[in-house]
Design an enzyme around this catalytic site. Structure first.
Site, PDB file in Angstrom:
ATOM      1  N   ARG A 192       0.827  -1.211   0.000  1.00 49.39           N
ATOM      2  CA  ARG A 192       0.000   0.000   0.000  1.00 49.39           C
ATOM      3  C   ARG A 192       0.862   1.263   0.000  1.00 49.39           C
ATOM      4  NH1 ARG A 192      -2.160  -3.678  -1.218  1.00 49.39           N
ATOM      5  NH2 ARG A 192      -4.007  -4.703  -0.378  1.00 49.39           N
ATOM      6  N   SER A 274     -11.511  -0.211   3.148  1.00 46.55           N
ATOM      7  CA  SER A 274     -10.698  -0.653   4.285  1.00 46.55           C
ATOM      8  C   SER A 274      -9.978   0.547   4.879  1.00 46.55           C
ATOM      9  CB  SER A 274      -9.692  -1.707   3.841  1.00 46.55           C
ATOM     10  OG  SER A 274     -10.351  -2.837   3.322  1.00 46.55           O
ATOM     11  N   GLU A 374      -5.237   3.699   6.087  1.00 46.21           N
ATOM     12  CA  GLU A 374      -4.986   3.734   4.642  1.00 46.21           C
ATOM     13  C   GLU A 374      -5.345   5.080   4.019  1.00 46.21           C
ATOM     14  OE1 GLU A 374      -6.146   0.679   2.006  1.00 46.21           O
ATOM     15  OE2 GLU A 374      -5.680  -0.961   3.379  1.00 46.21           O
TER      16      GLU A 374
END
Length: 378
Positions: A192, A274, A374
């Site tokens: 990520r 998420s 995130e």
């Protein structure tokens, strides 16, 4: 100063940190003022952009650079708004990326090279590739957001990450107007993460946050395709259906069904997908957690480390369904924070971040693991 990317050079001019106002009614591009951003972030948080430019090709970016007022403003790139939390009105110039285009750009012995404009919807790209007979992205179906955001986050799901299918991208230097290309190594992909999430910190630092805008992305999709099925949800689908050698379209359908059963549709319940990254730990750390919580969901990685399911950790701490103001934890998946106030009475970015920090504290106190969000907080 400048930094080399292969044969390309990207300038490292510092950004102006103060909004200077905009007297640019005669600006050549499509400039809009006081733009409501609620429709442009999937959380549905109410906020405004003082100034916004819709970027449909490189000429729109060059017009910004050529304008004596706009060129001095700090900038905020906005794609599909699926990975941001707005904590107030945006004073920076918002560059709304809407670059279109889907095509087969090239073909090699082993791969189809697919090129997509940065403004294309990610899921639409996945569906289009399958319709054209180019498999390889099906495990990443229904990930929200735009194509241009996919390399920034190195998106991934169900055993496949963007870096596994990435070929190259084109981006524009936000200070010189030069368009340059980067390959996978130059993008610095990790879990990520990429160079587009990091600001430059020195002459050898290749961070591109705030310095470049992605305009096109190319993917290398394998002609000798094989299914990626190493997740429990997919194994259950094989058992339930009796289909043990699914094709790419079947996997696409399964992934869509799995995600729709677990995750709320942003059009119905505002969310950013998420909210926390799945943490990775050493085998020793994992063994210690398993000794205390034998049911902890975990996955072994190729490098020997172990990835833990952040949603399971949050659920184990009792957060599923809990709220702070109008921000809440989704009652079907603890990894997702949601806007419980809807569009008419939405949660604030402050409520979302208060809830997120409380969850982080709770998980750290129980498991000794600090969850990392995130979304980008603006």
């Amino acid at each position: 100063t400048s930094t080399k990317f292969g044969s390309q050079t990207v300038s490292k001019v510092g950004m102006v940190l103060k909004f200077q106002g905009c007297q640019c009614d005669n600006s050549p591009m499509n400039l809009e003022k006081n733009v409501p951003l609620q429709p442009y972030n999937t959380f549905g948080i109410a906020a405004k952009a003082q100034a916004l430019v819709r970027v449909r090709d490189e000429s729109d970016l060059r017009a910004v650079l050529a304008d004596p007022h706009l060129s001095t403003l700090p900038r905020q790139v906005l794609g599909g708004g699926s990975n941001i939390v707005l904590t107030g009105d945006v004073k920076a110039l918002v560059l709304k990326i809407e670059v279109p285009g889907l095509r087969l750009a090239n073909e090699t012995e082993k791969h189809w090279i697919i090129e997509a404009g940065a403004g294309e919807n990610w899921h639409d790209l996945v569906a289009w590739t399958l319709d054209q007979g180019y498999p390889g992205l099906e495990n990443m179906a229904l990930i929200p957001g735009t194509v241009g955001a996919s390399p920034v986050q190195n998106i991934g799901a169900y055993g496949v990450e963007l870096q596994d299918r990435f070929e190259s991208l084109d981006a524009m230097d936000l200070f010189t107007g030069e368009v340059f290309s980067l390959n996978a190594a130059q993008c610095g992909f990790s879990y990520r993460d990429s160079v587009f999430k990091h600001a430059s910190g020195g002459p050898d630092d290749l961070g591109l946050a705030g310095r470049a805008v992605i305009v096109r992305v190319r993917f290398a999709l394998p002609k000798r395709w094989k299914p990626e099925l190493g997740y429990a949800d997919l194994e259950r689908k094989m058992q339930d259906t009796g289909i043990h050698t699914p094709d790419a379209r079947q996997i696409f359908d399964w992934i869509c069904a799995i995600r729709r059963a677990k995750l709320p549709d942003p059009a119905v319940i505002g969310n950013a997908g998420s909210f926390f990254k799945n943490p990775t730990v050493t085998p020793e750390q994992c063994a210690d957690i398993i000794a205390r919580d034998p049911k902890v969901v975990h996955y072994h990685l190729d490098d020997g480390r172990i990835k833990l399911a952040a949603g399971w950790l949050i659920d184990a701490c009792g957060w599923k369904g809990k709220t702070v103001g109008h921000a809440g934890v989704y009652d079907k998946q603890a990894l997702v924070l949601v806007n419980k106030g809807g569009r008419d009475n939405p949660c604030t970015g402050g409520e979302v971040m208060t809830l997120a920090k409380a969850i982080q504290t709770s998980v750290y106190e129980r498991f000794g693991i600090l969850l990392e969000p995130e979304p980008v907080v603006i």
